[in-house]
Structures are given as C-alpha cells and as structure tokens.
Design an enzyme around this catalytic site. Structure first.
Site, PDB file in Angstrom:
ATOM      1  N   PHE A 258       7.625 -27.006  -0.898  1.00  0.00           N
ATOM      2  CA  PHE A 258       8.299 -28.486  -0.498  1.00  0.00           C
ATOM      3  C   PHE A 258       9.391 -28.180   0.392  1.00  0.00           C
ATOM      4  CE2 PHE A 258       5.855 -29.526  -4.479  1.00  0.00           C
ATOM      5  CZ  PHE A 258       5.350 -30.796  -4.070  1.00  0.00           C
ATOM      6  N   GLY A 259      10.213 -27.181   0.210  1.00  0.00           N
ATOM      7  CA  GLY A 259      11.335 -27.172   1.068  1.00  0.00           C
ATOM      8  C   GLY A 259      11.313 -26.407   2.301  1.00  0.00           C
TER       9      GLY A 259
ATOM     10  N   GLU B 171       2.844 -32.857 -20.151  1.00  0.00           N
ATOM     11  CA  GLU B 171       1.667 -33.081 -19.279  1.00  0.00           C
ATOM     12  C   GLU B 171       0.464 -32.161 -19.729  1.00  0.00           C
ATOM     13  OE1 GLU B 171       4.183 -34.934 -15.547  1.00  0.00           O
ATOM     14  OE2 GLU B 171       3.302 -32.896 -15.335  1.00  0.00           O
TER      15      GLU B 171
ATOM     16  N   ALA C 199      10.801 -31.201  -6.554  1.00  0.00           N
ATOM     17  CA  ALA C 199      10.292 -31.069  -5.176  1.00  0.00           C
ATOM     18  C   ALA C 199      11.456 -31.950  -4.351  1.00  0.00           C
ATOM     19  CB  ALA C 199       9.052 -31.797  -5.016  1.00  0.00           C
TER      20      ALA C 199
HETATM   21  C1  LIG Z   1       3.688 -26.822 -12.873  1.00  0.00           C
HETATM   22  C2  LIG Z   1       4.651 -27.385 -12.155  1.00  0.00           C
HETATM   23  C3  LIG Z   1       4.722 -28.919 -12.181  1.00  0.00           C
HETATM   24  C4  LIG Z   1       5.860 -29.585 -11.659  1.00  0.00           C
HETATM   25  N1  LIG Z   1       5.751 -30.822 -11.431  1.00  0.00           N
HETATM   26  C5  LIG Z   1       6.948 -31.243 -10.878  1.00  0.00           C
HETATM   27  C6  LIG Z   1       7.103 -32.926 -10.741  1.00  0.00           C
HETATM   28  O1  LIG Z   1       6.280 -33.582 -11.184  1.00  0.00           O
HETATM   29  N2  LIG Z   1       7.975 -33.476 -10.041  1.00  0.00           N
HETATM   30  C7  LIG Z   1       8.898 -32.695  -9.178  1.00  0.00           C
HETATM   31  O2  LIG Z   1       9.602 -33.222  -8.515  1.00  0.00           O
HETATM   32  N3  LIG Z   1       8.922 -31.386  -9.158  1.00  0.00           N
HETATM   33  C8  LIG Z   1       7.780 -30.825  -9.963  1.00  0.00           C
HETATM   34  N4  LIG Z   1       7.835 -29.601 -10.222  1.00  0.00           N
HETATM   35  C9  LIG Z   1       8.815 -28.518  -9.399  1.00  0.00           C
HETATM   36  C10 LIG Z   1       8.454 -28.561  -7.977  1.00  0.00           C
HETATM   37  O3  LIG Z   1       7.309 -27.941  -7.717  1.00  0.00           O
HETATM   38  C11 LIG Z   1       9.520 -27.533  -7.352  1.00  0.00           C
HETATM   39  O4  LIG Z   1      10.867 -27.758  -7.748  1.00  0.00           O
HETATM   40  C12 LIG Z   1       9.402 -27.250  -5.833  1.00  0.00           C
HETATM   41  O5  LIG Z   1       7.995 -26.831  -5.604  1.00  0.00           O
HETATM   42  C13 LIG Z   1      10.355 -26.454  -5.094  1.00  0.00           C
HETATM   43  O6  LIG Z   1       9.946 -26.278  -3.701  1.00  0.00           O
HETATM   44  P1  LIG Z   1      10.585 -24.743  -2.983  1.00  0.00           P
HETATM   45  O7  LIG Z   1      10.210 -25.163  -1.656  1.00  0.00           O
HETATM   46  O8  LIG Z   1      11.780 -24.546  -3.436  1.00  0.00           O
HETATM   47  O9  LIG Z   1       9.312 -23.711  -3.559  1.00  0.00           O
HETATM   48  P2  LIG Z   1       7.731 -23.864  -3.703  1.00  0.00           P
HETATM   49  O10 LIG Z   1       7.211 -25.175  -3.461  1.00  0.00           O
HETATM   50  O11 LIG Z   1       7.504 -23.216  -5.033  1.00  0.00           O
HETATM   51  O12 LIG Z   1       7.380 -23.055  -2.547  1.00  0.00           O
HETATM   52  C14 LIG Z   1       7.471 -21.483  -2.426  1.00  0.00           C
HETATM   53  C15 LIG Z   1       6.575 -21.129  -1.261  1.00  0.00           C
HETATM   54  O13 LIG Z   1       7.137 -19.835  -0.836  1.00  0.00           O
HETATM   55  C16 LIG Z   1       6.157 -18.939  -1.130  1.00  0.00           C
HETATM   56  N5  LIG Z   1       6.632 -17.722  -1.360  1.00  0.00           N
HETATM   57  C17 LIG Z   1       7.076 -17.187  -2.244  1.00  0.00           C
HETATM   58  N6  LIG Z   1       7.514 -15.933  -2.289  1.00  0.00           N
HETATM   59  C18 LIG Z   1       7.210 -15.392  -1.035  1.00  0.00           C
HETATM   60  C19 LIG Z   1       7.224 -14.140  -0.438  1.00  0.00           C
HETATM   61  N7  LIG Z   1       7.742 -13.079  -1.218  1.00  0.00           N
HETATM   62  N8  LIG Z   1       6.818 -14.130   0.778  1.00  0.00           N
HETATM   63  C20 LIG Z   1       6.391 -15.304   1.361  1.00  0.00           C
HETATM   64  N9  LIG Z   1       5.894 -16.565   0.889  1.00  0.00           N
HETATM   65  C21 LIG Z   1       6.563 -16.483  -0.389  1.00  0.00           C
HETATM   66  C22 LIG Z   1       4.964 -19.348  -1.735  1.00  0.00           C
HETATM   67  O14 LIG Z   1       3.927 -19.072  -1.641  1.00  0.00           O
HETATM   68  C23 LIG Z   1       5.191 -20.931  -1.835  1.00  0.00           C
HETATM   69  O15 LIG Z   1       4.384 -21.704  -0.653  1.00  0.00           O
HETATM   70  C24 LIG Z   1       6.779 -28.643 -10.832  1.00  0.00           C
HETATM   71  C25 LIG Z   1       6.643 -27.278 -10.715  1.00  0.00           C
HETATM   72  C26 LIG Z   1       5.492 -26.698 -11.522  1.00  0.00           C
HETATM   73  C27 LIG Z   1       5.228 -25.224 -11.284  1.00  0.00           C
END
Ligand SMILES: Cc1cc2nc3c(=O)[nH]c(=O)nc-3n(C[C@H](O)[C@H](O)[C@H](O)COP(=O)(O)OP(=O)(O)OC[C@H]3O[C@@H](n4cnc5c(N)ncnc54)[C@H](O)[C@@H]3O)c2cc1C
Length: 453
Positions: free
Chosen positions: A32-33, A188, A333
C-alpha cells in the site's frame, strides 16, 4: 557501510539497459505504501525504481477470504508491472532486498546493487510469535498468498481427515479450530470459518457433521477489537457467539504444538491453529542500523526520513511514528498510503527548493466484518454495526481493490456467496507442501521428545 548485506554484488548504473539521468528514487516494496508513493511521484522529474520480492501487489485486508475459500488469490492481487505500466518514468524490478549501503547510496537486491538519490523503504511487516518462533510451523499467520492457501489447505484437510477418522478423540481434534488473536484479522477468520462449517460444508460430508466443528478464538485482552470502542467490541462478540464461535478472552496462550494450545494450566486440542496475534516490522531497521521500537519499526523523523539519513524514508508498517497525542500510528493501509503520498510530495517540493509541513495522519475510521452480513465501523464519534455496516464494508473494500477485473470478480463472488451460502474456491492445493509441513512437524516433535528425554 552495508547493513544487512552478506556480500557486495556488482553495482548497476542503469536499470534494464536504461540510463538514469534524473534524480533516482528507489522504492522498496509495492504494498500500500510503496505503490502510493510510486503513483504520486510518477510523471515528476525523477527516475523511479520499484523493487519487490513478489511480482504482484496484494490486497491484504481480503486475505482471510482466500484462507476460508471465499475468494481465489487472483481476485485480490494485481501484477505490479501492470499497475505501473502507464507511468513511463517508473521501472519495476523483481528482487529480494537484503541490505542498504547507506554510504554508497545503494540498495542490495540479490546479485545487484541499485543506486539511489532518495530511498523509500516500504517493506511492511511479518508475523511475530512473541519470542516463540518454534510455534510458527503449527500456527501459520496470514500475511501472504502462500500463507492464505496454506491455511485454506489445513482447514479443508481437517474436515477431509475427520470424515475418515475412526478414533473419536482424533476426530474431535480435527474438528477443533483455534484462532489466536482477537483483532480484526482474528475476528474475521473466526466468523468466516464458522460460516464455512455451518453453511458451505454442512451437507457435503457423510460421516461427520461439519456443523459440529468448534471454532475457538483466544485473546489475551479482556475484549475483542481493542482498537475499537467497547460497544463495538461487544457487538463483535455477540455476532461471533451467534455464529457459534467460542470466545476465550483474557486468556494468553502459553504453549502451542501440533496437537493444540495450552492456556495456563488448561489444554485445548486442535489440529488447526491460526495465528492472528502479533506482527513485527520488516528488517529495514537492521539494514539501516537505525533505532527501532519494540515492534521493530524504524523510529522516523516527523517528515518520515530516517534520523541521520535525510534522503532515506520509511513508510507504512515498517515506520514508527506517533500522532499528536503521542500514540503510535496503527499498522493499517490508510497510514501507509498517506505516508507514501506524503513522501512523494516532499521529494517533489524539495526538487523545487520548497519545504512542506510534517506528516499528519487523517484517520477516516476503522472497519471489521464478522461473517457474511455483519460488520462494525468506527469513524471518529460515528459508530455503526450490523447489516448496513457490512454493506458499507463491502463497498469500501471493492472501491479500494486495484483493477476493474478484481473489483468485478470480488463483487460477483460475494453476490454468489451471499445468495447461495456457497464458497467456490474450496480447493485443496499444494499437497506436496502439506506433506513437507507434516514431515517437518513430526521431525520437530521427535526432536522435542528427544530434548524432553
Ligand atoms: C490479514 C491482514 C488483514 C488486514 N486488514 C486490514 C484492513 O482491513 N484494513 C487496513 O487498513 N489494514 C489492514 N491490514 C494492514 C495493512 O494491510 C497494512 O497496514 C499495509 O499493508 C501496510 O502497507 P505497507 O506498504 O507498509 O506494507 P505491505 O502492504 O505489507 O507491503 C510490503 C511490500 O514489501 C515487499 N517486501 C517486503 N520485504 C521485501 C524485501 N526484503 N525485498 C523486496 N520486497 C519486499 C512485500 O512483498 C510487499 O509487497 C491487514 C493486514 C493483514 C496481514
């Protein structure tokens, strides 16, 4: 100095044969970020490289539906290249990042070094077992598509094995499902497993009655959904109990193995345990040698840069930042998306010699669903529960999904599930993986009994 990198691979000055002339922004992680940062900076005077270990962006909020056979993986994931294809200054690299050379300004990704002028680390979080990593093989968490299909396989296999099991105690163990953690994911999962057992599978078996399955949700806190108002926690509790879920609140898991969990002196036997209790940030803090909080999140400056590294930023689940009241921003997210957009705006402003104010999170509320027609919503002082909340939950999730195909597929699936109570993706896949899991579990059991002896 390289933190986290084991070796020093060759540096590249171009990506995919394309020479980089403009300031280079490297974004690690297309969750997401990372994706929101990439989209917000696309079209500006930067050369952008997005690196991810997967070739797809995953909509994690609907993972539990893949784990409980409601949706298929392709419904909630989209190829990163496809999403970013319209943005000509954005390049995508498939690779696992293992370190950052903060002095050379290079990211280490497998056999290459990717140079950057600005780095945005958006690598998310992973499961944490509160110092009990040995519980992981027995209680998979839900974070990736592989996790979801693994949990789906375990749940469906438990019913299949129970159907032919002659030993009553083992059959009961197979029909017990424990979910550890009463946050949104645990709630859920529990609701969805209960509906799978009570509705979708109810008439499919001859020797067992799937409705006799026990779904037990264990939560250490005195109430469910602690980030919501107590009245909404109560609504979630009532809804789960109506679905037949047994709640064990104020109860911490003290031991966990292939045959179930211990809570204090009591034992609950189960062959299927799902972990929804804790997460730990990605190792980005270790790559940078930066200060982290207890959850491993990099303590970020108010503009999301890493203290001491004004050109390196952390966003989303891997960033630790407090709100104006000193409370840590939640790992959700919208935080990740807003932080991605903020850093993009900050870099664009910097290029123009301008500055922008510190990051401020705008909280538009929280949602959680319980089963196929109930949800709770909290938006500031506004609270909603029940069927209308569930409809809003559906609309919000379809709206935030990426891609028309995914939106259509999910909407059709939900309408079908709603009308028929069926779950179309009841497929047990990856059986060779399951055998490997069983082998590793029995090897661990043997090792444990040797240790005990
Ligand atoms: C089961 C579940 C349900 C959720 N439900 C909700 C909800 O209903 N509402 C809500 O707001 N939030 C929800 N969340 C939380 C939300 O998904 C996270 O807060 C959000 O995804 C964070 O975004 P991010 O970009 O920090 O990380 P992420 O979306 O997790 O993205 C991280 C990315 O980095 C990549 N990555 C990681 N390590 C490496 C590496 N070493 N090298 C290359 N790539 C790498 C991964 O493949 C991934 O694509 C939920 C989370 C989970 C697990």
């Amino acid at each position: 100095m390289v933190h986290g990198a084991k070796d020093h691979p060759i540096s590249v000055k171009s990506i995919g044969g394309k020479t980089m002339n403009k300031p280079r922004v490297v974004i690690v992680g297309a969750g997401f970020g990372g994706l929101s940062a990439a989209k917000a900076i696309a079209g500006s005077a930067f050369d952008v490289t997005v690196i991810d270990r997967h070739n797809y962006h995953l909509f994690q909020p609907l993972l539990y539906q893949v784990a409980t056979a409601g949706l298929s993986p392709a419904d909630i994931a989209s190829p990163i290249r496809g999403i970013l294809a319209p943005h000509k200054n954005v390049n995508v690299v498939l690779g696992q990042v293992s370190g950052v050379d903060t002095q050379q300004h290079e990211v280490v990704a497998e056999a290459r070094r990717i140079p950057f002028d600005y780095l945005i680390l958006a690598t998310g979080a992973q499961h944490a077992y509160f110092g009990h990593g040995e519980w992981a093989p027995f209680a998979p968490g839900l974070k990736t598509i592989d996790d979801a299909t693994c949990i789906r396989r375990r749940i469906l296999l438990a019913f299949e094995k129970a159907e032919t099991e002659t030993d009553a105690a083992e059959r009961a163990r197979l029909l017990n499902f424990i979910i550890v953690g009463g946050g949104p994911t645990g709630v859920e999962m529990a609701g969805a497993i209960a509906e799978l057992a009570n509705r979708a599978l109810a008439k499919d078996f001859r020797s067992i009655d799937p409705r006799s399955a026990r779904i037990i949700l264990v939560e250490a806190a005195p109430r469910l959904l602690t980030s919501f108002e107590p009245s909404l926690s109560q609504a979630a509790k009532t809804s789960l109990e109506q679905l037949g879920v047994t709640l064990r609140l104020d109860t911490a898991v003290t031991a966990l193995d292939a045959e179930g969990v211990s809570v204090g002196t009591q034992r609950i036997e189960a062959r299927t345990v799902v972990w929804a209790a804790g997460v730990m940030a990605s190792p980005a803090g270790q790559w940078l040698g930066a200060d982290t909080d207890r959850a491993g999140r990099v303590k970020a400056a108010p503009d999301l840069s890493v203290p001491g590294h004004p050109d390196i930023f952390v966003i989303g689940d891997t960033a630790g930042l407090n709100d104006a009241n000193g409370n840590a921003l939640p790992g959700v997210a919208p935080v990740a998306k807003q932080q991605g957009q903020y850093v993009a705006a900050l870099l664009i402003a910097r290029q123009k010699g301008q500055t922008i104010a510190s990051f401020r999170y705008r909280d538009f509320g929280s949602l959680a669903t319980i089963g196929r027609k109930r949800a709770v919503i909290q938006m500031g002082r506004f609270k909603l529960k029940g069927f209308v909340a569930w409809l809003l939950w559906c609309v919000a999730h379809i709206y935030f999904l990426i891609g028309f195909r995914n939106r259509l597929a999910v909407a059709i699936n939900w309408l079908w599930n709603y009308a028929t109570f069926q779950r179309g993706t009841r497929l047990i896949t990856g059986m060779s993986g399951a055998r490997m899991e069983e082998l590793s579990m029995s090897a661990e059991k043997k090792a444990a009994s040797r240790g005990a002896g």
